[in-house]
Design an enzyme around this catalytic site. Structure first.
Site, PDB file in Angstrom:
ATOM      1  N   ASP A   1       0.847  -1.190   0.000  1.00  0.00           N
ATOM      2  CA  ASP A   1       0.000   0.000   0.000  1.00  0.00           C
ATOM      3  C   ASP A   1       0.878   1.234   0.000  1.00  0.00           C
ATOM      4  O   ASP A   1       1.962   1.240   0.608  1.00  0.00           O
ATOM      5  CB  ASP A   1      -0.921   0.017   1.227  1.00  0.00           C
ATOM      6  CG  ASP A   1      -1.977  -1.083   1.182  1.00  0.00           C
ATOM      7  OD1 ASP A   1      -2.378  -1.474   0.065  1.00  0.00           O
ATOM      8  OD2 ASP A   1      -2.385  -1.552   2.259  1.00  0.00           O
TER       9      ASP A   1
ATOM     10  N   ASP B   1      -7.200  -1.552  -4.567  1.00  0.00           N
ATOM     11  CA  ASP B   1      -8.292  -1.154  -3.673  1.00  0.00           C
ATOM     12  C   ASP B   1      -9.194  -0.129  -4.351  1.00  0.00           C
ATOM     13  O   ASP B   1     -10.425  -0.176  -4.210  1.00  0.00           O
ATOM     14  CB  ASP B   1      -7.731  -0.568  -2.378  1.00  0.00           C
ATOM     15  CG  ASP B   1      -6.890  -1.575  -1.607  1.00  0.00           C
ATOM     16  OD1 ASP B   1      -7.204  -2.777  -1.694  1.00  0.00           O
ATOM     17  OD2 ASP B   1      -5.935  -1.159  -0.933  1.00  0.00           O
TER      18      ASP B   1
END
Length: 234
Positions: free
Chosen positions: A167, A181
């Site tokens: 991330d 995402d």
């Protein structure tokens, strides 16, 4: 020979019965088969177009996700924070073993199984039913995002099936996330909007009035059947 014999008329010979001419178009089964083929061909092409769009969106989301993660791995060190549009946006490289907001850390394999189930459901069930361009886009984004994070779970450290997701997109007071995402959220939002608009996976929109009409028609048919049935039972 009598003179009356000369005046007798001879009846014409009966004509042979002419068999009915059956054209090729009137041959049993041929018109229906031709019509079916002519109407099924465009339908197959449209369905193929929906599938191609779905898979293209999935491939785009997956490639974008994996390419940005490779860029992060090659240009940043874990934990590094790089301001982009302060104070709204920054890059913050972390490895996440759980879900959003680091939920479920230590149960990585559960998320792996969920991703596998979602991907298989889209590929084996929904892809054969989709008949809407917007549904194809939404499902493609959902599939591509799922496969993007699943790739991390399967092939990144610390091991197969329990890999940590990369991330790096950080917003104020929000979870750090990635492009996979974003694709998943975009697909889910699109599906919710389509559902609120009563647009099904077939692409047809059914209003509340049409639903009530269908229910009234079914109720009327049921009453008629009950009245006309044996013994006129209701």
């Amino acid at each position: 020979m009598n003179d009356g014999d000369d005046a007798r008329t001879t009846a014409p010979a009966p004509e042979a019965a002419t068999p009915p001419v059956t054209s090729v178009a009137d041959a049993p089964g041929e018109p229906g088969d031709t019509a079916t083929r002519s109407s099924a061909a465009p339908l197959r092409r449209r369905r193929a177009g929906y599938v191609v769009l779905l898979l293209a969106c999935a491939a785009f989301a997956w490639v974008l996700d994996q390419s940005t993660k490779l860029w992060v791995l090659s240009t940043m060190t874990e934990g590094q924070v790089t301001p982009v549009l302060p104070p709204l946006l920054r890059w913050h490289f972390i490895r996440n073993s759980g879900a959003a907001f680091s939920f479920g850390e230590g149960h990585t394999w559960v998320f792996t199984l969920i991703m596998v189930a979602v991907a298989l459901f889209v590929l084996t069930v929904l892809v054969r039913r989709v008949a809407s361009w917007w549904w194809a886009i939404a499902l493609g984004l959902l599939l591509g995002g799922t496969l993007g994070n699943l790739t991390d779970r399967l092939f990144r450290d610390p091991g197969f099936g329990v890999g940590h997701v990369i991330d790096f997109i950080a917003l104020p007071n929000f979870a750090i996330f990635n492009m996979a995402d974003s694709a998943i959220v975009g697909g889910v939002i699109t599906l919710c909007v389509l559902t609120l608009l009563s647009i099904g996976i077939s692409g047809q929109r059914e209003t509340a009035r049409e639903k009530r009409t269908d229910l009234d028609t079914d109720a009327t048919a049921a009453d008629t059947t009950a009245e006309d049935g044996p013994g006129r039972l209701r």
